[in-house]
Design a protein around this motif. Structure first.
Motif, short mmCIF file in Angstrom:
data_model
loop_
_atom_site.label_atom_id
_atom_site.label_comp_id
_atom_site.label_asym_id
_atom_site.label_seq_id
_atom_site.Cartn_x
_atom_site.Cartn_y
_atom_site.Cartn_z
N ARG A 1 0.80 -1.22 0.00
CA ARG A 1 0.00 0.00 0.00
C ARG A 1 0.84 1.27 0.00
NH1 ARG A 1 -5.25 -1.09 3.75
NH2 ARG A 1 -5.99 -2.88 2.60
N PHE A 2 2.11 1.17 0.36
CA PHE A 2 2.94 2.37 0.40
C PHE A 2 3.24 2.90 -1.00
CE2 PHE A 2 4.58 0.67 4.60
CZ PHE A 2 3.71 1.46 5.32
N GLY A 3 3.53 2.04 -1.94
CA GLY A 3 3.84 2.49 -3.29
C GLY A 3 3.16 1.60 -4.31
N ARG B 1 0.67 7.92 -9.91
CA ARG B 1 0.82 8.29 -8.51
C ARG B 1 1.57 7.17 -7.79
NH1 ARG B 1 -4.15 8.24 -4.84
NH2 ARG B 1 -2.94 7.14 -3.30
N TRP C 1 3.16 6.91 -4.94
CA TRP C 1 3.15 6.76 -3.48
C TRP C 1 1.76 7.01 -2.93
CZ3 TRP C 1 7.27 4.39 -2.12
CH2 TRP C 1 8.45 4.59 -2.83
N ASN C 2 1.36 6.17 -2.00
CA ASN C 2 0.10 6.34 -1.29
C ASN C 2 0.35 7.31 -0.14
OD1 ASN C 2 -2.20 6.15 0.22
ND2 ASN C 2 -2.36 3.92 0.06
N ARG C 3 -0.02 8.55 -0.34
CA ARG C 3 0.29 9.59 0.66
C ARG C 3 -0.45 9.38 1.97
NH1 ARG C 3 3.39 13.45 -1.76
NH2 ARG C 3 3.22 13.58 -4.02
N ALA C 4 -1.63 8.80 1.95
CA ALA C 4 -2.37 8.57 3.19
C ALA C 4 -1.63 7.56 4.07
CB ALA C 4 -3.77 8.08 2.87
N LEU D 1 1.61 6.86 3.93
CA LEU D 1 2.89 7.43 4.34
C LEU D 1 2.71 8.48 5.44
CD1 LEU D 1 4.76 7.73 0.94
CD2 LEU D 1 5.21 6.14 2.80
N SER D 2 1.59 9.21 5.44
CA SER D 2 1.38 10.20 6.50
C SER D 2 1.22 9.51 7.84
CB SER D 2 0.18 11.07 6.18
OG SER D 2 -1.02 10.34 6.27
N GLU E 1 4.71 8.60 8.97
CA GLU E 1 5.43 9.79 9.45
C GLU E 1 4.93 10.22 10.82
OE1 GLU E 1 8.05 11.60 8.42
OE2 GLU E 1 8.36 10.00 6.98
N ARG E 2 3.63 10.13 11.05
CA ARG E 2 3.07 10.48 12.34
C ARG E 2 3.62 9.56 13.43
NH1 ARG E 2 -2.15 9.46 11.59
NH2 ARG E 2 -2.29 11.18 10.14
#
Length: 71
Positions: free
Chosen positions: A13-15, A22, A24-27, A29-30, A33-34
Motif C-alpha cells: 500500500r505504500f507504493g 501516482r 506513493w500512497n500519501r495517506a 505514508l502520512s 510519518e506520524r
C-alpha cells in the motif's frame, strides 16, 4: 480509537509502482510519518529523563550502557 497510526499497513500500500501516475500512497505514508514523530518524541523525553537521573549527557549514558553490556 479512530487513529490508524499504530495499525499494520502492508508494504504494497505504500507504493503502487514507479510506472504509475501516482507512485506513493500519501495517506499510508502520512500515518508512518506520524508514528515516526511520536517515537522520536518518546526517545527525546527518555534521553532527558536519563540525563536527569544519571547526571550525564547522551555520550555518558552510552558509555554507561556499554560498560554495563560488556560487564
Amino acid at each position: 480509537m479512530g487513529d490508524r497510526a499504530f495499525q499494520y499497513e502492508p508494504l504494497e500500500r505504500f507504493g503502487e509502482g514507479l510506472t504509475t501516475s501516482r507512485p506513493w500512497n500519501r495517506a499510508a505514508l502520512s500515518g508512518v510519518e506520524r508514528l515516526n514523530g511520536r517515537v522520536a518524541m518518546i526517545g527525546f523525553a527518555a534521553a532527558l529523563i536519563g540525563e536527569e537521573l544519571t547526571g550525564r549527557g547522551i555520550v555518558g549514558q552510552l558509555a554507561l550502557m556499554l560498560r554495563w553490556l560488556l560487564g
